[in-house]
Design an enzyme around this catalytic site. Structure first.
Site, short mmCIF file in Angstrom:
data_model
loop_
_atom_site.label_atom_id
_atom_site.label_comp_id
_atom_site.label_asym_id
_atom_site.label_seq_id
_atom_site.Cartn_x
_atom_site.Cartn_y
_atom_site.Cartn_z
N HIS A 271 40.47 48.10 39.15
CA HIS A 271 39.84 46.80 39.44
C HIS A 271 40.38 46.29 40.76
O HIS A 271 41.59 46.12 40.92
CB HIS A 271 40.16 45.79 38.33
CG HIS A 271 39.28 45.97 37.13
ND1 HIS A 271 38.89 44.95 36.33
CD2 HIS A 271 38.72 47.09 36.62
CE1 HIS A 271 38.11 45.42 35.37
NE2 HIS A 271 38.00 46.71 35.51
N TYR B 112 38.06 34.93 34.33
CA TYR B 112 38.94 33.89 33.80
C TYR B 112 38.19 32.57 33.96
O TYR B 112 37.83 32.21 35.09
CB TYR B 112 40.24 33.81 34.61
CG TYR B 112 41.21 34.98 34.40
CD1 TYR B 112 42.22 34.90 33.44
CD2 TYR B 112 41.12 36.14 35.17
CE1 TYR B 112 43.12 35.95 33.26
CE2 TYR B 112 42.01 37.19 35.00
CZ TYR B 112 43.01 37.09 34.04
OH TYR B 112 43.90 38.13 33.86
N PRO C 117 49.81 35.00 28.21
CA PRO C 117 49.07 36.17 28.70
C PRO C 117 48.20 35.93 29.94
O PRO C 117 47.74 36.90 30.56
CB PRO C 117 48.21 36.59 27.51
CG PRO C 117 48.17 35.41 26.60
CD PRO C 117 49.40 34.61 26.85
N LYS D 95 51.01 39.46 32.68
CA LYS D 95 52.31 39.86 33.23
C LYS D 95 53.29 40.43 32.20
O LYS D 95 54.33 40.99 32.56
CB LYS D 95 52.97 38.66 33.94
CG LYS D 95 52.31 38.33 35.25
CD LYS D 95 52.59 39.37 36.31
CE LYS D 95 51.57 39.44 37.40
NZ LYS D 95 50.63 40.55 37.33
N TYR E 269 49.13 38.71 41.18
CA TYR E 269 48.33 39.38 40.14
C TYR E 269 48.51 40.90 40.21
O TYR E 269 48.70 41.55 39.18
CB TYR E 269 46.85 38.99 40.27
CG TYR E 269 46.08 39.31 39.01
CD1 TYR E 269 45.82 38.33 38.05
CD2 TYR E 269 45.62 40.61 38.74
CE1 TYR E 269 45.13 38.61 36.88
CE2 TYR E 269 44.95 40.90 37.56
CZ TYR E 269 44.70 39.90 36.64
OH TYR E 269 44.04 40.20 35.47
P1 RFL Z 1 56.95 45.04 21.80
O1 RFL Z 1 55.60 45.60 22.17
O2 RFL Z 1 56.97 43.80 20.98
O3 RFL Z 1 57.72 46.20 21.05
C1 RFL Z 1 58.94 45.97 20.38
C2 RFL Z 1 59.07 47.00 19.29
O4 RFL Z 1 60.32 46.81 18.61
C3 RFL Z 1 60.12 46.92 17.22
N1 RFL Z 1 61.19 46.16 16.55
C4 RFL Z 1 62.25 46.74 15.97
N2 RFL Z 1 62.61 48.01 15.83
C5 RFL Z 1 63.79 48.28 15.18
N3 RFL Z 1 64.58 47.30 14.66
C6 RFL Z 1 64.26 46.01 14.79
N4 RFL Z 1 65.05 45.05 14.28
C7 RFL Z 1 63.06 45.67 15.46
N5 RFL Z 1 62.44 44.50 15.77
C8 RFL Z 1 61.32 44.82 16.42
C9 RFL Z 1 58.73 46.35 17.00
O5 RFL Z 1 58.14 46.82 15.78
C10 RFL Z 1 57.99 46.86 18.23
O6 RFL Z 1 57.37 48.11 18.00
O7 RFL Z 1 57.85 44.76 23.10
P2 RFL Z 1 57.92 45.58 24.49
O8 RFL Z 1 58.02 47.06 24.23
O9 RFL Z 1 58.94 44.89 25.29
O10 RFL Z 1 56.48 45.37 25.16
C11 RFL Z 1 56.06 44.11 25.60
C12 RFL Z 1 54.52 44.00 25.51
O11 RFL Z 1 54.11 44.38 24.22
C13 RFL Z 1 54.04 42.58 25.82
O12 RFL Z 1 54.76 42.03 26.90
C14 RFL Z 1 52.54 42.56 26.19
O13 RFL Z 1 51.74 43.00 25.15
C15 RFL Z 1 52.10 41.14 26.59
N6 RFL Z 1 50.68 41.07 26.86
C16 RFL Z 1 50.16 41.50 28.06
N7 RFL Z 1 50.97 42.03 29.00
C17 RFL Z 1 50.46 42.52 30.17
O14 RFL Z 1 51.24 42.98 31.02
N8 RFL Z 1 49.10 42.52 30.43
C18 RFL Z 1 48.22 41.99 29.53
O15 RFL Z 1 47.00 42.07 29.78
C19 RFL Z 1 48.73 41.43 28.31
N9 RFL Z 1 47.91 40.91 27.38
C20 RFL Z 1 49.80 40.55 25.89
C21 RFL Z 1 48.42 40.47 26.20
C22 RFL Z 1 50.27 40.13 24.65
C23 RFL Z 1 49.39 39.63 23.72
N10 RFL Z 1 49.93 39.23 22.46
C24 RFL Z 1 49.33 39.50 21.21
C25 RFL Z 1 51.27 38.73 22.37
C26 RFL Z 1 47.52 39.98 25.29
C27 RFL Z 1 48.00 39.51 24.06
C28 RFL Z 1 46.97 38.93 23.12
C1 PHB Z 2 43.41 41.86 27.99
O1 PHB Z 2 42.49 42.60 28.34
O2 PHB Z 2 43.89 41.91 26.85
C2 PHB Z 2 43.95 40.87 28.96
C3 PHB Z 2 43.55 40.92 30.27
C4 PHB Z 2 44.04 39.99 31.17
C5 PHB Z 2 44.92 39.02 30.74
C6 PHB Z 2 45.35 38.99 29.42
C7 PHB Z 2 44.86 39.91 28.52
O3 PHB Z 2 45.37 38.09 31.62
#
Ligand code: RFL
Ligand code: PHB
Length: 389
Positions: free
Chosen positions: A72, A200, A292, A296, A384
């Site tokens: 993108h 957005y 989100p 980031k 971004y």
């Molecule tokens: P995670 O993914 O939470 O993984 C942590 C893992 O640790 C396990 N765990 C344990 N294991 C052993 N013992 C314990 N006591 C434990 N406690 C926990 C868990 O089961 C899990 O498997 O953290 P990690 O690896 O640091 O990754 C971070 C990302 O997942 C997170 O920052 C992103 O998903 C945030 N996020 C987005 N980030 C982006 O860069 N671009 C995006 O477009 C974006 N969109 C989003 C998002 C997060 C969202 N939600 C649901 C919070 C969109 C959404 C909706």
């Molecule tokens: C997504 O596709 O899940 C997504 C994309 C951009 C964002 C947050 C989430 O800023």
């Protein structure tokens, strides 16, 4: 048993670190609380910065991402029934890649299996011992049996609700938090995306985001109340609300269908300092959360992994502790900039409960400024696509 690094958490941070270490000949054991299927069932991030793309390539898991990810080179910002485009490529010379976190994690699991990496699922009761000494160890339970692993270092990659951050004594830990008075209701649907770039949208009814995973899989979000429940939203109610929040030309082009996932995420900014205590290092959501808006979270987790991997590589390769000693400082310097960007973009795009007419005018003035100013757009685009490591 003994290993060099115990990695707590088999999410993207833990698996990426494990893979980079393995390729450098550094041993690690990954402990994950859930099953592999559970981790791969979580629908989260969708937008990858160049830095993360490079790290995944370095970890040897770039092939499918390169073949299936979408480049993108800009995004659309909507307000007042109209839209404008921020051209990342023209403003920064860089792009982002749309490729789901689920796929990133799947690729990392596949690669770890292929090298026979030690990943233990369904572990319970993980406790980090003696992290403040030269000889830490980790205990846990798996299928009713107690285990102990001695190690050189512990990487706490266990997300916001994990045990690692809480292991750092409160006397040395500072936490900074902002909780936003709304959440995001997200759905995944097997429909073509409404647009080939993300939209957005700021609207009086609340924020909306049109995103995607591939040409046949769309991801949409609408701002909702914090106490809301996804089961209260029928698919039709979701689509109707989304249509009301995006410009008419997008609403008309929207193809709807049944949702295959529907969930609510709260919005929070959170940072813990320091990110290192003795032989324990925090990485990713274990140390910081961003709302989100601006995508980031995963990307900031990746920059932590980069600094920690560099530090461990320098330590094992050259016997030089400089990289691990400066890990927290280096990681936090970049984390705070991502926090600022996500907070700024969230504040600009959401409808705040009880927002005054003046505050709304401020949002509209800032959006109009962003629309008209190449310099403001360049600053937005720079953040971004991702600040340099
Ligand atoms: P995670 O993914 O939470 O993984 C942590 C893992 O640790 C396990 N765990 C344990 N294991 C052993 N013992 C314990 N006591 C434990 N406690 C926990 C868990 O089961 C899990 O498997 O953290 P990690 O690896 O640091 O990754 C971070 C990302 O997942 C997170 O920052 C992103 O998903 C945030 N996020 C987005 N980030 C982006 O860069 N671009 C995006 O477009 C974006 N969109 C989003 C998002 C997060 C969202 N939600 C649901 C919070 C969109 C959404 C909706
Ligand atoms: C997504 O596709 O899940 C997504 C994309 C951009 C964002 C947050 C989430 O800023």
């Amino acid at each position: 048993m003994r290993t060099q690094i115990v990695i707590i958490g088999g999410g993207p941070s833990g698996m990426l670190l494990g893979q980079l270490l393995a390729r450098a000949g550094i041993d690690a054991v990954v402990l994950e609380r859930k099953t592999r299927e559970y981790v791969l069932g979580r629908i989260r991030a969708g937008v990858l910065e160049r830095g993360l793309v490079n790290l995944l390539e370095q970890a040897g898991v770039g092939a499918r991402m390169k073949a299936e990810g979408f480049v993108h080179d800009g995004t659309l910002i909507a307000y007042d029934n109209d839209m404008f485009r921020v051209d990342f490529a023209a403003l920064t010379g860089q792009t982002v890649l749309v490729y789901g976190q689920t796929e990133v994690t799947r690729d990392l699991y596949g690669a770890r299996e292929a090298i026979g990496g030690d990943t233990r699922f369904e572990v319970d009761g993980v406790v980090i011992h003696d992290a403040g000494t030269e000889s830490p160890f980790v205990t846990y339970e798996q299928h009713g049996a107690q285990h102990r692993i001695d190690c050189d270092f512990v990487a706490g990659c266990d997300g916001f609700h994990g045990v690692s951050r809480k292991t750092i004594p409160v006397s040395v830990r500072s936490e900074f938090e902002k909780v936003y008075p709304f959440g995001w209701l997200g759905i995944l649907s097997e429909t073509p995306p409404v647009n080939d770039e993300l939209i957005y949208a700021n609207s009086d009814r609340g924020f909306a985001l049109c995103s995607m995973r591939n040409a046949a899989l769309s991801r949409y979000y609408i701002q909702c109340d914090t106490g809301d429940d996804p089961v209260r939203w029928s698919d039709d109610a979701f689509w109707d609300e989304l249509r009301r929040r995006i410009p008419p030309q997008a609403a008309e082009a929207l193809v709807t269908g049944p949702s295959i996932e529907k969930s609510i995420a709260p919005l929070r900014s959170f940072v813990t300092e320091p990110m290192r205590w003795g032989r324990l290092f925090l990485c990713g959501d274990a140390a910081h959360i961003v709302p989100p808006t601006g995508a980031k979270g995963l990307n900031t987790a990746a920059s932590d992994v980069h600094y920690l991997y560099q530090g461990l590589h320098q330590f094992y390769g050259e016997g030089d502790p400089e990289g691990i000693d400066r890990y927290s400082e280096r990681a936090l310097a970049r984390v705070w900039k991502a926090e600022r960007f996500s907070w700024w973009f969230s504040t600009l795009m959401h409808h705040y409960p009880g927002q005054s007419a003046f505050d709304k005018k401020m949002q509209l003035a800032e959006l109009a400024f962003l629309r008209s100013s190449p310099e403001a757009q360049a600053a937005m685009a720079q953040n971004y696509v991702g600040l340099p490591y």
